[in-house]
Design a protein around this motif. Structure first.
Motif, PDB file in Angstrom:
ATOM      1  N   UNK A  24       4.048  12.926   7.665  1.00 11.26           N
ATOM      2  CA  UNK A  24       3.864  11.696   6.419  1.00 11.26           C
ATOM      3  C   UNK A  24       2.302  10.977   6.464  1.00 11.26           C
ATOM      4  N   UNK A  25       2.040  10.492   5.222  1.00  8.69           N
ATOM      5  CA  UNK A  25       0.762   9.656   5.241  1.00  8.69           C
ATOM      6  C   UNK A  25       0.991   8.720   4.175  1.00  8.69           C
ATOM      7  N   UNK A  26      -0.113   8.000   3.789  1.00  4.40           N
ATOM      8  CA  UNK A  26       0.308   6.826   2.974  1.00  4.40           C
ATOM      9  C   UNK A  26       0.305   7.348   1.502  1.00  4.40           C
ATOM     10  N   UNK A  27       0.368   8.431   1.118  1.00  8.00           N
ATOM     11  CA  UNK A  27       0.741   8.992  -0.117  1.00  8.00           C
ATOM     12  C   UNK A  27       2.299   9.190  -0.260  1.00  8.00           C
ATOM     13  N   UNK A  28       2.894   9.147   0.933  1.00 10.39           N
ATOM     14  CA  UNK A  28       4.287   9.570   0.750  1.00 10.39           C
ATOM     15  C   UNK A  28       5.271   8.372   1.737  1.00 10.39           C
ATOM     16  N   UNK A  29       4.484   7.319   1.811  1.00  7.83           N
ATOM     17  CA  UNK A  29       5.293   6.221   2.295  1.00  7.83           C
ATOM     18  C   UNK A  29       4.815   4.827   1.284  1.00  7.83           C
ATOM     19  N   UNK A  30       5.728   3.738   1.361  1.00  7.63           N
ATOM     20  CA  UNK A  30       5.257   2.411   0.782  1.00  7.63           C
ATOM     21  C   UNK A  30       5.270   1.533   1.862  1.00  7.63           C
ATOM     22  N   UNK A  31       4.389   0.554   1.911  1.00 13.27           N
ATOM     23  CA  UNK A  31       4.033  -0.405   3.146  1.00 13.27           C
ATOM     24  C   UNK A  31       3.970  -1.764   2.342  1.00 13.27           C
ATOM     25  N   UNK A  32       4.898  -2.602   3.218  1.00 13.57           N
ATOM     26  CA  UNK A  32       4.752  -4.083   2.658  1.00 13.57           C
ATOM     27  C   UNK A  32       5.098  -4.794   3.868  1.00 13.57           C
ATOM     28  N   UNK A  33       5.059  -6.294   3.916  1.00  9.87           N
ATOM     29  CA  UNK A  33       5.192  -7.448   4.730  1.00  9.87           C
ATOM     30  C   UNK A  33       6.517  -8.251   4.295  1.00  9.87           C
ATOM     31  N   UNK A  84       0.628  -1.067  -0.271  1.00 14.29           N
ATOM     32  CA  UNK A  84       0.025  -0.035   0.017  1.00 14.29           C
ATOM     33  C   UNK A  84       0.921   1.418  -0.203  1.00 14.29           C
ATOM     34  N   UNK A  85       0.433   2.435  -0.313  1.00 11.34           N
ATOM     35  CA  UNK A  85       1.353   3.558  -0.571  1.00 11.34           C
ATOM     36  C   UNK A  85       1.729   3.730  -1.808  1.00 11.34           C
ATOM     37  N   UNK A  86       2.799   4.756  -1.900  1.00 10.66           N
ATOM     38  CA  UNK A  86       3.234   5.267  -2.930  1.00 10.66           C
ATOM     39  C   UNK A  86       4.507   4.650  -3.429  1.00 10.66           C
ATOM     40  N   UNK A  87       4.640   3.788  -4.575  1.00  7.84           N
ATOM     41  CA  UNK A  87       5.685   2.981  -5.242  1.00  7.84           C
ATOM     42  C   UNK A  87       7.029   4.164  -5.276  1.00  7.84           C
ATOM     43  N   UNK A  88       6.680   5.400  -5.466  1.00  4.97           N
ATOM     44  CA  UNK A  88       7.948   6.349  -5.768  1.00  4.97           C
ATOM     45  C   UNK A  88       8.248   6.886  -4.332  1.00  4.97           C
ATOM     46  N   UNK A  89       7.734   6.466  -3.222  1.00  7.66           N
ATOM     47  CA  UNK A  89       8.310   7.139  -2.130  1.00  7.66           C
ATOM     48  C   UNK A  89       9.699   6.987  -1.565  1.00  7.66           C
ATOM     49  N   UNK A  90      10.150   7.966  -0.728  1.00  8.40           N
ATOM     50  CA  UNK A  90      11.424   7.975  -0.436  1.00  8.40           C
ATOM     51  C   UNK A  90      11.734   6.757   0.817  1.00  8.40           C
ATOM     52  N   UNK A  91      10.599   6.562   1.363  1.00 10.09           N
ATOM     53  CA  UNK A  91      10.622   5.694   2.663  1.00 10.09           C
ATOM     54  C   UNK A  91       9.929   4.496   2.433  1.00 10.09           C
ATOM     55  N   UNK A  92      10.229   3.120   2.852  1.00  5.99           N
ATOM     56  CA  UNK A  92       9.614   2.111   2.813  1.00  5.99           C
ATOM     57  C   UNK A  92       9.427   1.324   4.101  1.00  5.99           C
TER      58      UNK A  92
END
Length: 271
Positions: free
Chosen positions: A157-166, A115-123
């Motif tokens: 930050x919010x989910x448009x500025x991060x990328x989240x995975x497991x 979820x989130x932005x795949x172009x974010x600087x933070x994962x």
């Protein structure tokens, strides 16, 4: 006690409860009436003849106990070859949608890819999806996810500025810990995911994620807040571990430690 028939909503609620508890096999076609069985008096005990001794050579070895993950899990080397062939996140997601090399997929409702932005600087990387994540197909959408959103908001930050995975994209039955074989077969896909996103900063959420990504047995309370250079395949980044939001829900006093980690993450992004 009444013999009222359950309505459809009650039956579905019961099935949801069984799924959440990890029950996935029906032993009999008809339910067993335990109350009727308890009313039956057992026959009086009879003296049994002594068992005959079977020679050791004639005894059959007991079958091995089932292991979580089991034979359904693909060899990690095959998973690495498959994952490395993905040239985009969409292609990688498509691979996992049709992937049958991990036994977790057989019991999961949905693939929880990211979820989130795949172009974010933070994962951000957690361990495995829970019940709500499994139902919605997105990581961190339950109570832990709501707290994570507030934590991110505290540093702008919010989910448009991060990328989240497991580390594992399918929910383990009953929210158990993923087995080593399950983690091993899913890890090449996470590594390729990290490589394709190419974040500046990676944050491991919780001890399980940190021990997997940093290849260490050090506990999260000692590991958190310590920055390191991490290289995943061809991509290098700064990485740090912090406490999992689920842990913070159980131990609110530890939020001060997580806050210190978040401030450190904010500084790293601004540098």
């Amino acid at each position: 006690m009444t013999n009222r028939q359950l309505n459809r909503e009650e039956i579905l609620a019961a099935l949801d409860w069984y799924v959440a508890a990890g029950v996935d096999i029906a032993v009999r076609e008809e339910p067993a009436d335990r109350f009727a069985q308890s009313a039956i008096k057992p026959p009086p005990a009879q003296r049994r003849p002594a068992p005959s001794i079977v020679p050791q050579a004639a005894q059959r070895p007991a079958p091995p106990l089932p292991v979580a993950g089991g034979p359904a899990d693909m060899d990690p080397s095959e998973a690495r070859a498959l994952a490395s062939s993905a040239t985009s996140l969409d292609q990688l997601r498509g691979m996992l949608e049709t992937f049958d090399g991990c036994g977790l997929k057989l019991r999961a409702t949905n693939l929880v890819f990211a979820d989130g932005n795949p172009e974010a600087e933070i994962m951000l990387v957690g361990e495995a999806p829970g019940r709500e994540e499994d139902l919605q197909g997105k990581p961190f959408v339950g109570r832990s996810g709501q707290l994570l959103d507030r934590m991110l908001g505290a540093i702008g930050l919010d989910r448009t500025k991060v990328y989240i995975a497991n580390t594992v994209p399918w929910r383990p039955p009953g929210n158990r810990t993923p087995s080593p074989s399950e983690v091993a077969v899913c890890l090449p896909f996470l590594y390729r995911q990290i490589e394709l996103v190419a974040p500046k900063v990676l944050v491991a959420l919780g001890g399980a994620s940190a021990s997997t990504l940093f290849e260490t047995d050090t506990g999260i309370t000692r590991l958190r807040g310590q920055w390191r250079d991490l290289k995943v395949n061809g991509h290098s980044m700064r990485a740090v571990a912090t406490l999992h939001p689920a842990y913070l829900l159980r131990q609110p006093a530890a939020k001060r430690l997580a806050w210190a980690d978040l401030l450190s993450v904010k500084a790293a992004l601004e540098s």
